[in-house]
Design an enzyme around this catalytic site. Structure first.
Site, short mmCIF file in Angstrom:
data_model
loop_
_atom_site.label_atom_id
_atom_site.label_comp_id
_atom_site.label_asym_id
_atom_site.label_seq_id
_atom_site.Cartn_x
_atom_site.Cartn_y
_atom_site.Cartn_z
N ILE A 91 -26.58 3.98 4.80
CA ILE A 91 -27.23 3.48 3.58
C ILE A 91 -26.53 2.23 3.07
O ILE A 91 -25.31 2.17 3.04
CB ILE A 91 -27.19 4.54 2.46
CG1 ILE A 91 -27.76 5.86 2.95
CG2 ILE A 91 -27.95 4.06 1.22
CD1 ILE A 91 -27.54 7.00 2.00
N CYS A 92 -27.32 1.23 2.69
CA CYS A 92 -26.75 0.05 2.05
C CYS A 92 -27.01 0.14 0.56
O CYS A 92 -28.10 -0.13 0.09
CB CYS A 92 -27.39 -1.22 2.63
SG CYS A 92 -26.82 -2.72 1.84
N LEU A 93 -26.00 0.56 -0.19
CA LEU A 93 -26.16 0.75 -1.63
C LEU A 93 -24.86 0.32 -2.30
O LEU A 93 -23.78 0.77 -1.90
CB LEU A 93 -26.47 2.22 -1.92
CG LEU A 93 -26.77 2.59 -3.37
CD1 LEU A 93 -28.00 1.87 -3.88
CD2 LEU A 93 -26.97 4.10 -3.51
#
EC number: 2.3.2.23
Lengths: 200, 501
Positions: A91-93
């Site tokens: 996840i890119c968060l």
């Protein structure tokens, strides 16, 4: 695991399990072992998104110096989303990286991941293929993401017959459900290209 | 003399004789302008070697004013800024450091901005929260820490910044420790999510009061951050060298560290690279790191597919090739489509005077790009190797001079010209080496032609000089010194025309 981390997690578990408001948003947290270092999360796909009604499982790994370092969170359920790798579930968060703060909790993390599903950010992608499709063919992106949610995350609703036919066509050749989905989605639902991609 | 200070030196100097320039240098600018400027070799400059005048000459394209500072000098310099700011506006030294660190140590502009709108400045620098905080009551609110979730804490256990978010002391210490482990010091923020207030130095140091190891690490990191944020300061890139170089102007000029003798470009910190610009040399270095090893192999062993231009290595004897990427069938010899090849296969063995270049156009283009790169790269590398060899030669010459002096064949001064010649040779060849990346990225046109003409001239004189230095004992001293002058003149001409500082 440090004492603070253990105390924090115990409290967080209590919070997630008992709070009625949280039960409504469709968030769950489970332990997979006694040490509380590996956890399982679950979120419901948010309404008015292609993921609506799907159940998405997440892997959560708690670092030793939690909560001063962010937990490592990734999708176990396959998902078609520009900020989540369709291959690995990474996840890119921002709050899982440099914007992490010690006062954030697993509850806020899961809620943020859920709102990421409702509001994708293709300009800051994790999966370039998905992001490109999201920007250039938004209609196809929505259909693809919905079918993924239906096939992989048990989302309700009628399946797009055109796309589903192509999927079964590949699955009849003996290709696994997930690799067939991935090959078709990455090749703009062109069956011959997807076949070549799978067998070359 | 004072009236001359602000004028451009090049105008005046052009009329003057070389030797005059050297003598008048100090008066010309007024001594106070130089402060702690370092003159390369000024003190040990031998008489009679006129080429060295260029080193202290303000019209020299490589002239650069800088000073080498030790840690205590830098601390004094930074503290002076902090004191100046604290005198002018009502802030603590710790907050003054936060302000200076985030505004390039520009005291004057900070004072101006503070007087204009102090609230805005403090909010923008993450010292004050954007919205005023409700006054904290001593009630139940502050008896638990949101991070470790311990409740019933004594009020005195809690700490917090101007934002009003309170956490217990032990959580703050662990937060600082974990931030330090990631290399953060001046950038340590409040633990509250979406609160980006910065922890000032006094706040952190008080927390780390009983952790001397972390305190030392914190202070070390803060010092590093402060130097890096100061536009006039640069750490010497030499291994484990604590020296800091200071220059008032940020230019791509050569700085030499007094402590470890490392020579580097002041702007980008890597090896000095005139006449090539910082951005260009960076591209070149990346290209070299990526390409050079493989480029040689590629050019020797591979061809590109005529259909999709994928690079193909032939690993079998058969000349009927199929591209693994696009499945195109072709002949390795003539690059024609295999289908139309048929019986004409043996045509390939015949030498054709005028091969049809058109179908190979793209392939040829790719190859030519590679050839162009290799042309410049080989020369760049070759001069780099020559430099190493000439470094050995310089050592030998030094040894020889020592022997002669010990055998009473003249004094060091009599033979020093040999050593000077070798030193100059290194300097010239160094510049020559770095003309190749410059030329590689130049657009074809009259300017490139002029550049390559000057480059060729320089190269010719350098090889001549190298020849004479290697045979120094049989070369006439006058002849050698003449050659030195010519080579240095060519080098300076090229730099004057093409070195954008």
């Amino acid at each position: 695991m440090s004492n603070i981390a253990f105390q924090r997690l115990q409290r967080e578990f209590k919070e997630v399990i008992t709070n009625a408001e949280i039960a409504q948003t469709g968030i769950r947290l489970d332990t997979s072992d006694d040490t509380l270092t590996k956890l399982k999360g679950e979120i419901k796909g948010p309404p008015d998104s292609p993921y609506e009604g799907g159940t998405f499982k997440l892997d959560i790994i708690i670092p030793d110096n939690y909560p001063f370092h962010p937990p490592k969170v990734s999708f176990e359920t396959k998902i078609w989303h520009p900020n989540i790798s369709s291959q690995t579930g990474t996840i890119c968060l921002d709050i899982l990286k440099d914007q992490w703060a010690a006062s954030l909790t697993l509850r806020t993390v899961l809620l943020s991941v859920q709102s990421l599903l409702a509001a994708p950010e293709p300009s800051d992608p994790q999966d370039a293929v998905v992001a490109k499709q999201c920007l250039t063919h938004p209609q196809m992106f929505t259909e693809t993401a919905r079918l993924w949610a239906q096939v992989c995350a048990d989302a309700p609703g009628e399946r797009n017959s055109q796309l589903y036919k192509k999927l079964t066509q590949l699955m009849d050749m003996g290709v696994g459900k997930e690799s067939a989905l991935s090959a078709l989605s990455c090749n703009s639902w062109d069956v011959s290209k997807a076949t070549e991609h799978l067998f070359s | 003399m004072a009236s001359h200070e602000s004028q451009m030196p090049s105008q005046e100097n052009s009329d003057q004789d070389d030797s005059d320039v050297d003598d008048d240098n100090f008066d010309y600018y007024g001594e106070d302008q130089f402060e702690v400027a370092m003159y390369e070799n000024r003190d040990d400059r031998p008489a009679g070697t006129s080429y060295r005048n260029a080193d202290a000459d303000p019209i020299d394209p490589e002239y650069f004013e800088y000073s080498c500072l030790q840690i205590c000098d830098v601390e004094r310099l930074l503290n002076e800024c902090v004191e100046a700011l604290c005198h002018a506006i009502p802030v603590t030294p710790a907050l003054a450091k936060v302000l200076l660190h985030n505004h390039k140590w520009d005291v004057a502009s900070l004072i101006r901005r503070y007087k204009l709108n102090c609230h805005l400045l403090l909010v923008e620098t993450h010292i004050k929260p954007p919205k005023p905080v409700a006054p904290s009551s001593t009630g139940q609110r502050f008896t638990s820490c949101p991070v470790c979730v311990r409740s019933n804490l004594a009020y005195s256990e809690l700490r917090g910044l101007a934002c009003g978010d309170q956490f217990c002391r032990s959580c703050w210490v662990m937060h600082c420790a974990s931030q330090l482990a990631q290399g953060a010091s001046t950038a340590i923020e409040c633990m509250e999510a979406k609160c980006s207030l910065l922890c000032p130095e006094d706040f952190v140091l008080k927390l780390l009061g009983d952790r001397p190891d972390l305190r030392a690490k914190y202070q070390h990191f803060v010092f590093q951050d402060h130097v890096k944020s100061h536009p006039e300061l640069r750490f010497c890139p030499g291994a484990d060298c604590p020296t800091v170089i200071r220059s008032k102007s940020l230019q791509a000029k050569r700085a030499v560290c007094k402590t470890c003798s490392t020579s580097f470009c002041f702007r980008c910190g890597i090896d000095y690279h005139a006449p090539t610009a910082c951005a260009t040399i960076k591209r070149w270095m990346i290209k070299c790191a990526d390409d050079s090893e493989t480029a040689n192999y590629i050019s020797a062993h591979t061809k590109d597919c005529p259909n999709c231009h994928a690079c193909i290595e032939k690993n079998g004897g058969c000349n009927h090739m199929q591209c693994a990427k696009c499945k195109h069938h072709f002949c390795w010899m003539c690059f024609g489509d295999w289908k139309t090849h048929g019986s004409e296969y043996y045509e390939c063995s015949r030498y054709k005077e005028n091969p049809t270049v058109a179908q190979e156009a793209v392939h040829v283009k790719a190859r030519r790009a590679l050839e162009k790169y290799l042309h410049y790269y080989e020369r760049f590398e070759n001069h780099s190797k020559s430099l190493k060899l000439e470094e050995e030669l310089r050592g030998k010459i030094k040894q020889k001079i020592d022997d002669k002096v010990n055998n009473h064949q003249g004094t060091w001064i009599d033979w020093q010209y040999l050593h000077d010649a070798a030193t100059l040779l290194t300097k010239c060849r160094y510049t020559l080496q770095y003309t190749y990346p410059y030329a590689y990225y130049m657009e074809p046109g009259p300017r490139k032609e002029l550049f390559e003409y000057q480059q060729a001239q320089l190269e010719k004189e350098i090889e001549e000089l190298s020849w004479k230095v290697e045979r120094a004992e049989t070369t006439d001293r006058g002849d050698l010194e003449n050659q030195m002058n010519v080579a240095e003149k060519k080098r300076l001409t090229l730099l004057q025309d093409f070195f954008d500082k």
